[in-house]
Motif scaffolding. Sequence first.
Motif, PDB file in Angstrom:
ATOM      1  N   SER A 272       0.824  -1.211   0.000  1.00  0.00           N
ATOM      2  CA  SER A 272       0.000   0.000   0.000  1.00  0.00           C
ATOM      3  C   SER A 272       0.857   1.261   0.000  1.00  0.00           C
ATOM      4  CB  SER A 272      -0.922   0.012   1.219  1.00  0.00           C
ATOM      5  OG  SER A 272      -0.168   0.139   2.416  1.00  0.00           O
ATOM      6  N   ARG A 273       0.236   2.364  -0.369  1.00  0.00           N
ATOM      7  CA  ARG A 273       0.955   3.636  -0.469  1.00  0.00           C
ATOM      8  C   ARG A 273       1.608   4.051   0.853  1.00  0.00           C
ATOM      9  NH1 ARG A 273      -1.932   8.198  -4.179  1.00  0.00           N
ATOM     10  NH2 ARG A 273      -1.927   7.028  -6.146  1.00  0.00           N
ATOM     11  N   LEU A 274       0.824   4.035   1.907  1.00  0.00           N
ATOM     12  CA  LEU A 274       1.359   4.504   3.183  1.00  0.00           C
ATOM     13  C   LEU A 274       2.491   3.616   3.675  1.00  0.00           C
ATOM     14  CD1 LEU A 274      -2.001   5.434   4.936  1.00  0.00           C
ATOM     15  CD2 LEU A 274      -0.233   7.028   4.177  1.00  0.00           C
ATOM     16  N   PHE A 275       2.345   2.296   3.548  1.00  0.00           N
ATOM     17  CA  PHE A 275       3.391   1.401   4.010  1.00  0.00           C
ATOM     18  C   PHE A 275       4.670   1.602   3.202  1.00  0.00           C
ATOM     19  CE2 PHE A 275       5.773  -2.441   4.703  1.00  0.00           C
ATOM     20  CZ  PHE A 275       5.484  -2.800   6.009  1.00  0.00           C
ATOM     21  N   GLN A 276       4.519   1.689   1.896  1.00  0.00           N
ATOM     22  CA  GLN A 276       5.702   1.820   1.054  1.00  0.00           C
ATOM     23  C   GLN A 276       6.418   3.154   1.273  1.00  0.00           C
ATOM     24  OE1 GLN A 276       7.369  -0.220  -1.267  1.00  0.00           O
ATOM     25  NE2 GLN A 276       6.193  -1.773  -0.140  1.00  0.00           N
ATOM     26  N   GLU A 277       5.655   4.236   1.355  1.00  0.00           N
ATOM     27  CA  GLU A 277       6.283   5.549   1.487  1.00  0.00           C
ATOM     28  C   GLU A 277       6.789   5.795   2.911  1.00  0.00           C
ATOM     29  OE1 GLU A 277       7.749   9.304   0.611  1.00  0.00           O
ATOM     30  OE2 GLU A 277       7.094   7.704  -0.745  1.00  0.00           O
ATOM     31  N   ILE A 278       5.982   5.478   3.902  1.00  0.00           N
ATOM     32  CA  ILE A 278       6.299   5.866   5.274  1.00  0.00           C
ATOM     33  C   ILE A 278       7.135   4.814   5.989  1.00  0.00           C
ATOM     34  CG2 ILE A 278       5.256   6.305   7.543  1.00  0.00           C
ATOM     35  CD1 ILE A 278       3.020   7.780   6.058  1.00  0.00           C
ATOM     36  N   ARG A 279       6.822   3.567   5.792  1.00  0.00           N
ATOM     37  CA  ARG A 279       7.557   2.493   6.471  1.00  0.00           C
ATOM     38  C   ARG A 279       8.811   2.100   5.698  1.00  0.00           C
ATOM     39  NH1 ARG A 279      10.297  -2.207   7.620  1.00  0.00           N
ATOM     40  NH2 ARG A 279       9.306  -3.485   9.203  1.00  0.00           N
ATOM     41  N   GLU A 280       8.653   1.818   4.407  1.00  0.00           N
ATOM     42  CA  GLU A 280       9.764   1.275   3.626  1.00  0.00           C
ATOM     43  C   GLU A 280      10.741   2.355   3.165  1.00  0.00           C
ATOM     44  OE1 GLU A 280       9.751  -2.653   2.701  1.00  0.00           O
ATOM     45  OE2 GLU A 280       9.377  -1.791   4.672  1.00  0.00           O
ATOM     46  N   ARG A 281      10.245   3.421   2.536  1.00  0.00           N
ATOM     47  CA  ARG A 281      11.154   4.409   1.965  1.00  0.00           C
ATOM     48  C   ARG A 281      11.731   5.357   3.007  1.00  0.00           C
ATOM     49  NH1 ARG A 281      12.095   9.112  -0.915  1.00  0.00           N
ATOM     50  NH2 ARG A 281      10.185  10.208  -0.338  1.00  0.00           N
ATOM     51  N   ARG A 282      10.899   5.780   3.981  1.00  0.00           N
ATOM     52  CA  ARG A 282      11.363   6.769   4.952  1.00  0.00           C
ATOM     53  C   ARG A 282      11.699   6.175   6.306  1.00  0.00           C
ATOM     54  NH1 ARG A 282       8.703  12.605   3.874  1.00  0.00           N
ATOM     55  NH2 ARG A 282       7.984  12.310   1.726  1.00  0.00           N
ATOM     56  N   GLY A 283      11.209   4.981   6.607  1.00  0.00           N
ATOM     57  CA  GLY A 283      11.503   4.352   7.894  1.00  0.00           C
ATOM     58  C   GLY A 283      10.981   5.112   9.090  1.00  0.00           C
ATOM     59  N   LEU A 284       9.788   5.718   8.953  1.00  0.00           N
ATOM     60  CA  LEU A 284       9.258   6.570  10.012  1.00  0.00           C
ATOM     61  C   LEU A 284       8.492   5.794  11.083  1.00  0.00           C
ATOM     62  CD1 LEU A 284       7.977   9.610   7.909  1.00  0.00           C
ATOM     63  CD2 LEU A 284      10.036   9.476   9.340  1.00  0.00           C
ATOM     64  N   CYS A 285       8.109   4.554  10.797  1.00  0.00           N
ATOM     65  CA  CYS A 285       7.388   3.765  11.785  1.00  0.00           C
ATOM     66  C   CYS A 285       7.501   2.292  11.424  1.00  0.00           C
ATOM     67  CB  CYS A 285       5.914   4.184  11.872  1.00  0.00           C
ATOM     68  SG  CYS A 285       5.007   3.955  10.346  1.00  0.00           S
ATOM     69  N   TYR A 286       7.151   1.449  12.368  1.00  0.00           N
ATOM     70  CA  TYR A 286       7.212   0.009  12.128  1.00  0.00           C
ATOM     71  C   TYR A 286       6.026  -0.463  11.309  1.00  0.00           C
ATOM     72  CZ  TYR A 286       7.242  -5.005  12.961  1.00  0.00           C
ATOM     73  OH  TYR A 286       7.235  -6.365  12.791  1.00  0.00           O
ATOM     74  N   SER A 287       4.835   0.041  11.615  1.00  0.00           N
ATOM     75  CA  SER A 287       3.645  -0.346  10.867  1.00  0.00           C
ATOM     76  C   SER A 287       2.707   0.847  10.732  1.00  0.00           C
ATOM     77  CB  SER A 287       2.913  -1.506  11.538  1.00  0.00           C
ATOM     78  OG  SER A 287       2.334  -1.091  12.763  1.00  0.00           O
ATOM     79  N   ILE A 288       1.922   0.819   9.673  1.00  0.00           N
ATOM     80  CA  ILE A 288       0.933   1.859   9.429  1.00  0.00           C
ATOM     81  C   ILE A 288      -0.181   1.236   8.589  1.00  0.00           C
ATOM     82  CG2 ILE A 288       2.180   2.723   7.394  1.00  0.00           C
ATOM     83  CD1 ILE A 288       1.090   5.534   8.144  1.00  0.00           C
ATOM     84  N   TYR A 289      -1.409   1.600   8.876  1.00  0.00           N
ATOM     85  CA  TYR A 289      -2.514   1.031   8.102  1.00  0.00           C
ATOM     86  C   TYR A 289      -3.696   1.994   8.101  1.00  0.00           C
ATOM     87  CZ  TYR A 289      -4.414  -0.258  12.685  1.00  0.00           C
ATOM     88  OH  TYR A 289      -4.880  -0.233  13.985  1.00  0.00           O
ATOM     89  N   ALA A 290      -4.579   1.793   7.143  1.00  0.00           N
ATOM     90  CA  ALA A 290      -5.809   2.574   7.029  1.00  0.00           C
ATOM     91  C   ALA A 290      -6.994   1.661   7.276  1.00  0.00           C
ATOM     92  CB  ALA A 290      -5.905   3.214   5.654  1.00  0.00           C
ATOM     93  N   PHE A 291      -8.099   2.241   7.716  1.00  0.00           N
ATOM     94  CA  PHE A 291      -9.301   1.456   7.991  1.00  0.00           C
ATOM     95  C   PHE A 291     -10.533   2.297   7.706  1.00  0.00           C
ATOM     96  CE2 PHE A 291      -7.992   3.589  11.868  1.00  0.00           C
ATOM     97  CZ  PHE A 291      -9.174   4.164  12.341  1.00  0.00           C
ATOM     98  N   HIS A 292     -11.655   1.603   7.500  1.00  0.00           N
ATOM     99  CA  HIS A 292     -12.935   2.279   7.312  1.00  0.00           C
ATOM    100  C   HIS A 292     -13.991   1.557   8.125  1.00  0.00           C
ATOM    101  CE1 HIS A 292     -16.777   3.123   5.029  1.00  0.00           C
ATOM    102  NE2 HIS A 292     -16.367   4.321   5.388  1.00  0.00           N
ATOM    103  N   TRP A 293     -14.566   2.257   9.120  1.00  0.00           N
ATOM    104  CA  TRP A 293     -15.648   1.717   9.948  1.00  0.00           C
ATOM    105  C   TRP A 293     -16.953   2.364   9.498  1.00  0.00           C
ATOM    106  CZ3 TRP A 293     -13.160   3.297  15.266  1.00  0.00           C
ATOM    107  CH2 TRP A 293     -12.027   2.518  15.501  1.00  0.00           C
ATOM    108  N   SER A 294     -18.001   1.554   9.431  1.00  0.00           N
ATOM    109  CA  SER A 294     -19.306   2.093   9.060  1.00  0.00           C
ATOM    110  C   SER A 294     -20.314   1.923  10.183  1.00  0.00           C
ATOM    111  CB  SER A 294     -19.831   1.401   7.801  1.00  0.00           C
ATOM    112  OG  SER A 294     -19.193   1.908   6.653  1.00  0.00           O
ATOM    113  N   PHE A 295     -21.182   2.920  10.324  1.00  0.00           N
ATOM    114  CA  PHE A 295     -22.362   2.832  11.168  1.00  0.00           C
ATOM    115  C   PHE A 295     -23.583   2.906  10.241  1.00  0.00           C
ATOM    116  CE2 PHE A 295     -19.394   5.419  13.996  1.00  0.00           C
ATOM    117  CZ  PHE A 295     -18.803   4.271  14.526  1.00  0.00           C
ATOM    118  N   SER A 296     -24.768   2.924  10.813  1.00  0.00           N
ATOM    119  CA  SER A 296     -25.972   2.965  10.001  1.00  0.00           C
ATOM    120  C   SER A 296     -26.187   4.324   9.349  1.00  0.00           C
ATOM    121  CB  SER A 296     -27.196   2.602  10.847  1.00  0.00           C
ATOM    122  OG  SER A 296     -27.301   3.478  11.953  1.00  0.00           O
TER     123      SER A 296
END
Length: 436
Positions: A272-296
């Motif tokens: 994913s974009r965030l993992f590749q740019e922030i984790r792999e290329r820049r080494g700014l964190c160990y893990s990063i992820y996006a999520f989408h929660w829905s309600f009614s």
Amino acid sequence: MTQQITRLDNGLTVVSDRMDNLESAALGFWVKTGARDEHEGEHGIAHLLEHMAFKGTARRSARDIAEEIENVGGELNAGTSVESTSYYARVLKDDVPLALDILSDILLNSRFDPVELEREQHVILQEIGAAEDTPDDIVFDHFQETAFTDQIVGRPILGTRDSVRSFSPSDLRAYLDRQYGPDRIVVSAAGAVEHDAIVAQVSSLFEHRRSPILEPANVKRSAARYTGGEYRERRDLADAQLLIGFEGRPYYQRDFYSSQVLSMVLGGGMSSRLFQEIRERRGLCYSIYAFHWSFSDSGLFGIHAATGEEELQELGETIVEELVKASEEISDTEVVRARAQMRSSLMMGQESPAVRAGQMARQLMFNGAIISSEELFDRLAAIDAARLKDLAGRLFIDGAPTLAAIGKLERLASVDALAMPLKAGQTRPRSAAGMA
């Protein structure tokens, strides 16, 4: 698939899906009520009620409940969410009637013994303490509270120490009677199950239980009103917990599946974009992820990461940069990959009777019908890069941000400062979201 649906005269729905070649079954009762349906003085009662369901009935003690299901090698569990509560079991096929009997018993005949209640209140107080001591857990509670400020939908499911201590057996019974009408209950089963046998047993167990006649004010759910905002808590931690998010989309909206795919493109795996740019290329964190929660009637789209004090400023700024880029360019390759990830996840889930039972129940509660795998795959196939780019603009550029952070935060900019690159693009036109 061999899905069958029966609605009983009292409004309760039974759905099943027989999975050939299995010797086990997953089944349970899903109730269309959760933490969001609590009244102002009931914070945490939905979760406490779920706990108390296993603490004894008119026919069984708490130990009897545990021993009866484990004597046949089965498992019992339950869960409370913002908008639903579930009580479920996993057993071998010959023990489906026993599991149904136990689950029905705890719903219909729980005693709410004062001694057991006091004991379970103490357990939940420990649970609250454990959550507060776990920054990567509690930060999500603060994130939701900030996104829906001063609203029941934004409150932590566990409640507070004072609210949990305050409940009596009569409070639990009143909430149960108000919220657990058969018209809000779905009995769902998958695996080695026989639909007609389940319907007959459930009909017999629930034949005298009908939906209570209620005043509209007792059951009306206040609409969610997304506010956005900022929550910061300074703690001396090795890693700062960071959540940046926006209002998501409800279950029924056309953008629901697009939002799921967009979360995969941004932060759904190692490619994913965030993992590749922030984790792999820049080494700014160990893990990063996006999520989408829905309600009614609303939802939350968020990005979570944890990093050190020195990297925090660059991490926040880079996340925002990637959100701006997503509103400007998404490749066909990224969309194909994200759709494949979602498709495989859906197909793998369909091989699990527990996942299948839960999916059927939730779809009936929140969509009013079961969406076939073929229809889901068709919806995914219709999502293209242009649609995701437009959605990203409406979510991130036009939306108000929410920030929640815990740790050493001196280097973290305010939510308004972080959002400045997003606001710079607000003049671009956006299309309106459609219905499913």
